[in-house]
Scaffold this motif. Structure first.
Motif, PDB file in Angstrom:
ATOM      1  N   HIS A   1       1.276  -1.326  -0.021  1.00  0.00           N
ATOM      2  CA  HIS A   1       0.062   0.053  -0.094  1.00  0.00           C
ATOM      3  C   HIS A   1       0.959   1.363   0.479  1.00  0.00           C
ATOM      4  CE1 HIS A   1      -3.362   2.811   1.790  1.00  0.00           C
ATOM      5  NE2 HIS A   1      -2.179   2.981   2.531  1.00  0.00           N
TER       6      HIS A   1
ATOM      7  N   HIS B   1      -3.307   0.771  -4.359  1.00  0.00           N
ATOM      8  CA  HIS B   1      -3.145   1.667  -3.038  1.00  0.00           C
ATOM      9  C   HIS B   1      -4.250   0.856  -2.458  1.00  0.00           C
ATOM     10  CE1 HIS B   1      -1.718   4.255  -0.085  1.00  0.00           C
ATOM     11  NE2 HIS B   1      -3.234   5.068  -0.763  1.00  0.00           N
TER      12      HIS B   1
ATOM     13  N   TYR C   1      -5.036  -4.803   3.830  1.00  0.00           N
ATOM     14  CA  TYR C   1      -4.208  -5.144   5.229  1.00  0.00           C
ATOM     15  C   TYR C   1      -5.135  -4.396   6.275  1.00  0.00           C
ATOM     16  CZ  TYR C   1      -3.530   0.185   6.163  1.00  0.00           C
ATOM     17  OH  TYR C   1      -3.725   1.373   6.501  1.00  0.00           O
TER      18      TYR C   1
HETATM   19 FE   LIG Z   1      -2.562   4.458   3.772  1.00  0.00          FE
END
Ligand SMILES: [Fe+2]
Length: 145
Positions: free
Chosen positions: A27, A39, A46
């Motif tokens: 990311h 991204h 995550y």
């Molecule tokens: Fe971030």
């Protein structure tokens, strides 16, 4: 204490944590024309996994053992290899898919051990984790095509 269940649960937690960190570094470090798309893809993954690490550790505590106390311990429990340098966006997707598959395998082992031990709440939680990682896998695979 059920050593088999505890070890498989710690491995599932370690793989989840290393996978979380890998997705977070992707990311941060991804580059290219489709930066925003990657991204955001890595960001969604995550965040979802990080939210589950707490529950994984608390399930270890509920079984009357302690959660791993160091990153070194987590690293040695995990099968996922780490990156030394940033890689291309597509390599990130492919590596994350491999790491997600390893995490799925360790979650499956922990699920079987929990089921054998009739730890039903834990087995139910692990089923949900498996479903979440199957969804991450689908998104990563679809991105690779
Ligand atoms: Fe971030």
């Amino acid at each position: 204490m059920n050593e088999e269940l505890l070890l498989s649960l710690k491995k599932a937690m370690a793989d989840s944590f290393v996978l979380y960190y890998k997705a977070h570094t992707y990311h941060w470090n991804v580059e290219g024309a489709d930066f925003k798309q990657y991204h955001d893809l890595f960001g969604g993954i995550y965040e979802e996994i990080f939210g589950a690490v707490d529950d994984l550790a608390e399930h270890i505590r509920q079984l009357d053992d302690y959660a791993p106390t160091s990153l070194m311990q987590l690293k040695s429990l995990s099968m996922i290899s780490e990156d030394e340098d940033p890689v291309s966006a597509m390599s990130m997707v492919s590596r994350l898919l491999d790491a997600n598959n390893l995490t799925l395998a360790s979650l499956m082992m922990a699920y079987r051990a929990a089921d054998n031990a009739t730890e039903l709440g834990l087995a139910n939680f692990l089923q949900d984790r498996i479903a979440a990682h199957q969804k991450h896998g689908w998104m990563l695979k679809a991105t690779l095509k």
